[in-house]
Design an enzyme around this catalytic site. Structure first.
Site, PDB file in Angstrom:
ATOM      1  N   ARG A 199      42.242 -34.336   5.604  1.00 54.80           N
ATOM      2  CA  ARG A 199      42.921 -35.619   5.797  1.00 54.80           C
ATOM      3  C   ARG A 199      41.963 -36.783   5.584  1.00 54.80           C
ATOM      4  O   ARG A 199      40.754 -36.599   5.525  1.00 54.80           O
ATOM      5  CB  ARG A 199      43.461 -35.708   7.237  1.00 54.80           C
ATOM      6  CG  ARG A 199      44.339 -34.534   7.642  1.00 54.80           C
ATOM      7  CD  ARG A 199      43.859 -33.934   8.967  1.00 54.80           C
ATOM      8  NE  ARG A 199      44.609 -32.714   9.302  1.00 54.80           N
ATOM      9  CZ  ARG A 199      45.797 -32.705   9.877  1.00 54.80           C
ATOM     10  NH1 ARG A 199      46.357 -33.833  10.226  1.00 54.80           N
ATOM     11  NH2 ARG A 199      46.418 -31.576  10.112  1.00 54.80           N
ATOM     12  N   ASP A 269      44.772 -39.897  10.490  1.00 52.44           N
ATOM     13  CA  ASP A 269      44.518 -38.456  10.636  1.00 52.44           C
ATOM     14  C   ASP A 269      45.737 -37.638  10.236  1.00 52.44           C
ATOM     15  O   ASP A 269      45.669 -36.404  10.211  1.00 52.44           O
ATOM     16  CB  ASP A 269      44.102 -38.126  12.076  1.00 52.44           C
ATOM     17  CG  ASP A 269      45.136 -38.566  13.108  1.00 52.44           C
ATOM     18  OD1 ASP A 269      45.364 -39.772  13.212  1.00 52.44           O
ATOM     19  OD2 ASP A 269      45.721 -37.705  13.787  1.00 52.44           O
TER      20      ASP A 269
END
Length: 520
Positions: A199, A269
């Site tokens: 991510r 995230d």
């Protein structure tokens, strides 16, 4: 059950030397090794044969005890070392520091048919990144994630996938509404699948700590396995990487807007480096067309992640990734140019996407005005987005006076359309008809084209909630029905016609049907 294990992330990148599974700050590592919690009585509820086949498993393998053991976390696959990823992130616009896989454990990577798949279990126990959580997941959220990731794939939206949905046999304590009244729910485990689960936050973690050495290792690894076409690591290649991620992120969000999907938690995230929809929490589909709608109770006040703001948040998140990659690039100008291009490209691609939803093949300057006027009409009264666009495909040239009747089923309360509002709709249909006269496609051809981009069926929250309530009673029939329905969302499927309907009134304010919390 044999899998072609080809682990790279855990073998080529630095691991946490501490093996104890304790909550802590983890430095100079991309991951920590951790063993999944053994569930007391795992039970397979559903499995995707398509994904099983993609990783090299057949029908018999799905039925095997090995499958149950491995993808419930009961056993570790031979010669593999499960791990949780370390990453950081901005949550609701605020820097949150270290986050990491708090309820996900990566089992291994599989190479099959020249494709690489990382497989992780969500809800398989605590990790060093669990913070105050228990690392578990409940059946409620697990059904939503399992069904939605596969539904999104068949809608043509870039997404992670799901292999299996299992009961753990353990009860999990959750406060669904965050109102101080927790209760026990059935625990569950989803096996999630993607080429990688890296991510934006993975890069942010190292950049925030000024750990440039490991930032470079992670970036070079990403290039090697997921963007090899960009070339060998260099400043120019890092710029190309950022540009590619930007384009993929933009493409993903355009698809979200096309089908009316609202992610609900676009924290950095939760942004995939591959431009995949990742981490299905309090998501939802627009039912009433509303740019200001968010399904997330946590975001109900500021509505940062509302439907109409998703493109802007995508840009904001990309800026955070740019800041993380900056130490490897050390030039602001090319980054700024890419971010500026995102804004230009979004306007162009969004307009083109809307043309496709209206069956327009020829680009004309006045199209933007036509789209804006349509959106204004959709906002006049509560109007179901999915139904309105799907029915619009039935429109025939020269029939402007009957246009409103074609989409009438999409209105929640037809009586709210006052004389002035009806006139506004009629004016739009006349403009739409005039625009269609400039197209060569026949009504039948346009109908077919529109039905390839405007789904008939989406996973409305009330549908998922009905499946959850049945599953809580041990009946998984609706999970299977919805799974099959959503594999062909653009097809008519007359046997499932009952799902081509507006949200029922009982679901308007029901927990799980209107707004949802991040609780899982």
């Amino acid at each position: 059950m044999e899998l072609n294990i080809k682990d790279t992330f855990s073998k080529e990148l630095p691991s946490d030397p501490i093996l104890e599974n304790t909550r802590r700050q983890v430095s100079e590592a991309t991951h920590s090794y951790v063993i999944p919690k053994i569930p007391s009585q795992p039970k397979l509820i559903h499995a995707s044969r398509e994904i099983a086949n993609a990783i090299g498993l057949d029908e018999e393998a799905i039925k095997s005890k090995d499958f149950l053991d491995i993808f419930s976390g009961s056993k570790v696959y031979p010669k593999s070392k499960p791990y949780a990823m370390a990453y950081a992130g901005h949550q609701f616009g605020n820097w949150a520091g270290q986050l990491g896989d708090g309820r996900a454990i990566n089992l291994f990577e599989v190479e099959e048919k020249n494709k690489r798949w990382a497989i992780q279990l969500k809800g398989s126990g605590e990790t060093p990144y669990s913070r105050q959580g228990d690392g578990l997941a409940v059946l409620r959220s697990s059904i939503r994630e399992y069904l939605c990731s596969e539904a999104m794939y068949h809608l043509g939206v870039p997404t992670t996938r799901a292999l299996s949905l299992m009961l753990s046999g353990d009860d999990v304590l959750r406060d669904v509404l965050y109102n101080g009244h927790p209760d026990y729910e059935k625990g569950a485990i989803v096996a999630r699948v993607a080429p990688t689960f890296i991510r934006f936050g993975n890069f942010e973690l190292f950049a925030a700590r000024n750990d440039i050495e490991n930032l470079k290792k992670l970036t070079d690894y990403t290039l090697k396995y997921f963007y090899p076409e960009l070339g060998k690591p260099s400043k120019e290649t890092y710029i190309k990487l950022f540009e590619a991620v930007t384009q993929r992120t933009l493409n993903m969000i355009i698809h979200w807007q096309r089908v009316g999907f609202v992610h609900g938690v676009m924290n950095t995230d939760n942004m995939s480096i591959l431009g995949l929809t990742i981490d299905y929490g309090p998501y939802g589909w627009l039912e009433d067309f509303d740019f200001g709608w968010t399904p997330n109770t946590t975001d109900s006040k500021n509505k940062r992640y509302r439907y109409g703001n998703q493109p802007n948040i995508g840009l904001w998140n990309l800026l955070q990734l740019a800041n993380a990659l900056y130490p490897l690039i050390e030039e602001a100008e090319p980054i700024e140019a890419i971010l500026n291009q995102y804004q230009t490209d979004f306007e162009k691609q969004s307009l083109q996407m809307m043309r496709s939803k209206l069956g327009l093949q020829v680009a004309m300057e006045a199209d933007a005005k036509l789209m804006t006027n349509l959106e204004d009409c959709l906002l006049l009264t509560e109007t179901d987005m999915t139904i309105a666009f799907r029915l619009l495909a039935h429109y025939k040239k020269g029939d402007a006076d009957n246009g409103l009747g074609i989409i009438e089923k999409a209105f929640y309360n037809r009586e709210e359309l006052t004389k002035d509002k009806l006139l506004q709709w009629k004016v739009w249909f006349k403009a739409y008809d005039q625009r269609l006269q400039k197209e060569e496609a026949t009504d039948a051809e346009r109908h077919q084209m529109m039905n390839t981009v405007n789904p008939k069926y989406v996973l409305r929250n009330y549908m998922a909630q009905l499946a959850i309530e049945d599953a809580d009673k041990g009946d998984y029939g609706l999970v299977e029905d919805l799974f099959q329905l959503l594999k062909a969302p653009y097809d008519e499927q007359p046997e499932y016609e009952k799902w081509f309907a507006k949200r029922p009134e009982w679901a308007r304010h029901k927990v799980g049907c209107s707004m949802l919390s991040c609780s899982s």
